[in-house]
Write a protein that holds these residues in place. Sequence first.
Motif, short mmCIF file in Angstrom:
data_model
loop_
_atom_site.label_atom_id
_atom_site.label_comp_id
_atom_site.label_asym_id
_atom_site.label_seq_id
_atom_site.Cartn_x
_atom_site.Cartn_y
_atom_site.Cartn_z
N PHE A 32 -2.37 8.14 13.21
CA PHE A 32 -3.83 8.07 13.22
C PHE A 32 -4.47 7.69 11.88
N PHE A 33 -3.71 7.70 10.81
CA PHE A 33 -4.34 7.47 9.51
C PHE A 33 -3.79 6.25 8.77
N LYS A 34 -2.52 5.95 8.96
CA LYS A 34 -1.95 4.83 8.23
C LYS A 34 -2.60 3.52 8.67
N GLY A 35 -3.02 2.73 7.69
CA GLY A 35 -3.63 1.44 7.96
C GLY A 35 -5.08 1.50 8.35
N ARG A 36 -5.68 2.70 8.42
CA ARG A 36 -7.09 2.80 8.82
C ARG A 36 -8.04 2.70 7.63
N PHE A 37 -7.53 2.97 6.43
CA PHE A 37 -8.39 3.02 5.25
C PHE A 37 -7.88 2.06 4.18
N VAL A 38 -7.44 0.90 4.62
CA VAL A 38 -6.88 -0.08 3.68
C VAL A 38 -7.98 -0.87 2.99
N GLY A 39 -9.05 -1.12 3.70
CA GLY A 39 -10.07 -2.02 3.19
C GLY A 39 -9.80 -3.43 3.69
N ARG A 40 -10.19 -4.40 2.90
CA ARG A 40 -9.97 -5.82 3.26
C ARG A 40 -9.68 -6.61 2.00
N PRO A 41 -9.15 -7.82 2.15
CA PRO A 41 -8.92 -8.65 0.96
C PRO A 41 -10.21 -8.81 0.15
N GLY A 42 -10.08 -8.64 -1.13
CA GLY A 42 -11.23 -8.71 -2.00
C GLY A 42 -11.91 -7.37 -2.18
N SER A 43 -11.62 -6.41 -1.32
CA SER A 43 -12.23 -5.08 -1.42
C SER A 43 -11.26 -4.03 -0.87
N TYR A 44 -10.07 -3.99 -1.48
CA TYR A 44 -9.05 -3.05 -1.04
C TYR A 44 -9.34 -1.64 -1.56
N VAL A 45 -8.76 -0.65 -0.88
CA VAL A 45 -8.83 0.75 -1.32
C VAL A 45 -7.56 1.04 -2.09
N TYR A 46 -7.71 1.59 -3.30
CA TYR A 46 -6.57 1.84 -4.19
C TYR A 46 -6.34 3.34 -4.33
N VAL A 47 -5.05 3.74 -4.26
CA VAL A 47 -4.68 5.13 -4.52
C VAL A 47 -4.69 5.37 -6.02
N PHE A 48 -3.92 4.54 -6.73
CA PHE A 48 -3.94 4.54 -8.19
C PHE A 48 -4.27 3.12 -8.64
N ASP A 49 -4.37 2.96 -9.92
CA ASP A 49 -4.70 1.65 -10.46
C ASP A 49 -3.60 0.64 -10.12
N GLY A 50 -3.92 -0.32 -9.28
CA GLY A 50 -2.97 -1.37 -8.91
C GLY A 50 -2.14 -1.04 -7.69
#
Length: 999
Positions: free
Chosen positions: A639-657
């Motif tokens: 239910f959670f994997k891949g749901r909060f990735v964002g999109r190209p140009g505006s990705y969601v980052y866990v850590f820097d990079g």
Amino acid sequence: MATPGPRDIPLLPGSPRRLSPRAVARGGQGPKHGQQNLKVPGPRAPGLPGSSNQDSEQLFGGGSSHSCSVINNYLDANEPVSSEARLSRMHFHDNQRKVDYVLAYHYRKRGAHPSHGSPGHSLAIVSNGETGKEPHAGGPGDIELGPLDSLEEERKEQREEFEHNLMEAGLELEKDLESKSQGSVFVRIHAPWQVLAREAEFLKIKVPTKKMYEIKSEGSIAKKFNEILKRLSSPLKPRVPDHNDNKMKNLSYPFSREKMYLYNIQDKDTFFDNATRSRIVHEILKRTACSRANNTMGINSLIANNIYEAAYPLHDGEYDSPGDDMNDRKLLYQEWARYGVFYKFQPIDLIRKYFGEKIGLYFAWLGLYTSFLIPSSVIGVIVFLYGCATIEEDIPSKEMCDQQNAFTMCPLCDKSCDYWNLSSACGTARASHLFDNPATVFFSIFMALWATMFLENWKRLQMRLGYFWDLTGIEEEQEHSRPEYETRVREKMLKESDKSVVQKLGANTTESEDEDDEDKLTWKDRFPGYLMNFASILFMIALTFSIVFGVIVYRITTAAALSLNKATRSNVRVTVTATAVIINLVVILILDEIYGAVAKWLTKIEVPKTEQTFEERLILKAFLLKFVNAYSPIFYVAFFKGRFVGRPGSYVYVFDGYRMEECAPGGCLMELCIQLSIIMLGKQLIQNNIFEIGVPKLKKLFRKLKDETEPGETDSAHSKHPEQWDLDYSLEPYTGLTPEYMEMIIQFGFVTLFVASFPLAPVFALLNNVIEVRLDAKKFVTELRRPDAVRTKDIGIWFDILSGIGKFSVIINAFVIAVTSDFIPRLVYQYTYSHNGTLHGFVNHTLSFFNVSQLKEGTQPENSQFDREVQFCRFKDYREPPWAPNPYEFSKQYWSVLSARLAFVIIFQNLVMFLSVLVDWMIPDIPTDISDQIKKEKSLLVDFFLKEEHEKLKVMDELAQRSQGGGQHSRRSRAASSALSGWSQPGSLASSGSQHTNV
């Protein structure tokens, strides 16, 4: 010798009279007034004089007996016990009185100097009324005893008082002699007929009467069908007597000493079976007090305070003994507890007879659950084969594998990842179809109804077993307080009371009194424990989630590291998924053991009053922690994997990079299937092979090595022919059914909760359970001490947990189909956006466009090796294209798919819930034939009582005519007639048969 004074033995049940410390005899001291040294004479075997049942009746019948004390006597070493005297290792050394229970403790002496001629066979018979010659000083068998330290002396005095109180309750004891510097001593307990009859009446134990009746057969068609079924299944039936083939049943009625004429008592020694006898003795042990141990109530408190080490009933002999001599334990081993008979039905009636109703119900439940897995396994295999058969016809996977489509996908990571072609994920897409096809929806509905059918059938089987096992209408037994609860109450009283009350509490020698209302723990006393429980459970759940997050970080960083290397770049997804699942499995197995111990510790902090309350709270805590531990990684992937990735140009980052991880091109369902299968199979294989087989064997080996190395423990002559209580003492103690149920409940969750993603789960569960039944059977028969027989009507809180999981599975499977799989997007496309009503063009429909020139600075692929210039890349989402007025916003297709998903969840849940309620309504909880038999049994019981009363009156009239004149005869006839009229009244009989009315 002076005649000892009489003393009353309580015929009514209850706590026995508490003795003052001065009234308890001390070992090694001479007899005081009213006491008598009891000794076994030499080997005048096979039967020692004065030890017959008649003598026991003289001792305990009539409400008075001789006063006796626990004195260590022994047989002379020069007069060995003849082999004829020990024909059975289940009896006292007189070979007549059966050992119903055993208490074991370890003693240690200081400064002992054994003289020559130390006895080889040493025991003390107590409470049998026998007197022997006094042991004279300086004899060849004398042992000079050194003083015990204060702790050992205190424990010895407490044991002596407790054993004395057991004799006050009417039990007979045989005790080993403490002849070495240290060792184990076994106190054998025998319950004579008077005690058995008294306690059976107190406990309202149902026993068969003389009346037998035929069990009603079904209609002609059902009868013929059952006969055919019995013939076909006859090779699968275990060869045990009366295995579910009994067409005749005895009327049962709670035992009453006033109505002995109702029961078919041919032999008082065998009227109550071994399990019932040990249960009766255990009840006496639980309520017998010991004033020296702070008025401690029951054997469990004494074991908790290390006064005794163990208390257990004996097994019915050895399970692997050579020869044709057969006992219930050996029969269970041959027909049930071996892997070679895995194909046979379980002898449930024999299991219940040997282990009691509580364990019998567990194995009956496990057997029904395993048999219900057969149809679900068949349907699951069919669904899987359907996916295999239609894989070539799946249009979306064909489009993904078609290299001519040339879908150029956006990079999976920054800098080091290049553009890639969708056709490279062909294998994943084809594999996803095996578990993501229309048949899985049908299978999810089937499994929800299957869970309801299973629970309904279990309720019916439970009622059927309750009828045949005479459990209908049994009352809840009064439970005694746990030792920890008594200790906390005592500590509370010591704090709140003044010195005089403390002294009165410590020196209480009067009759037992009811516990005052203030002598209990209030919510204020328990509040710190509740607070600790709440905080600890939250911490454990947070710990589980943090570990899941740590594995997520591992997957992200490992994927980024492997993407830097060209050699490992092609297998990044497979490597990361496999290693992460194995890490999850190892963490789950470790945390399972930790959480089990934590749940027990937290429950102890709460200080529940009774064992049942303790067990229920422990089960709830352990289930909550283990449920979160086992399913949290699966919930994340579903239910959670891949749901909060964002999109190209505006990705969601866990850590820097490091970007949040995405699902595979074919969706997350395939990864969910891998995660579920590895965790489920790993838990079953590792827990079965290591924790259930390996660990007990290691414990047994360690205990054997310890016994061999400890001095004073072994006797060479005795070790060659160990007694049954020695053999049972070396076995593992029984710790309850909670681990067995918990393992199956977690498996039930794997089978029902995520079955939409893994239709082969019932197959693996079935294969595991076929082994699990025999594994548990072998453990109970060969590796554990015999448990106390416990009567219970149902499986308790476990049924509520099963029912909750069944209802929760409907919601979970609805969301798995709607959210995780592509079932809903395909339906929406096919019936809304497709030009020809097929899935052609579905893949292109689910991919959005992105202008690569809008990638953030520093995130573009370095040294791109793609074979052509890339202007637009694709990513899986429903978003507006770059040339739209609102680029990259969610498109109307997204909202239509989202609304369809929510509608499907609502429709699926309500449909399945409705069907489940319909199935529940169509299948009655009580089988019709059982309901009719219960009503018939009540009527037969009335007729039987009236007939027996008439017979009794005839006998009384005949005796009156022979022995008395006419006047006495008429008075007796009138009294008998009034008694008969009392039996004839419906209200009187209804109250007498109240055990049968509440069905």
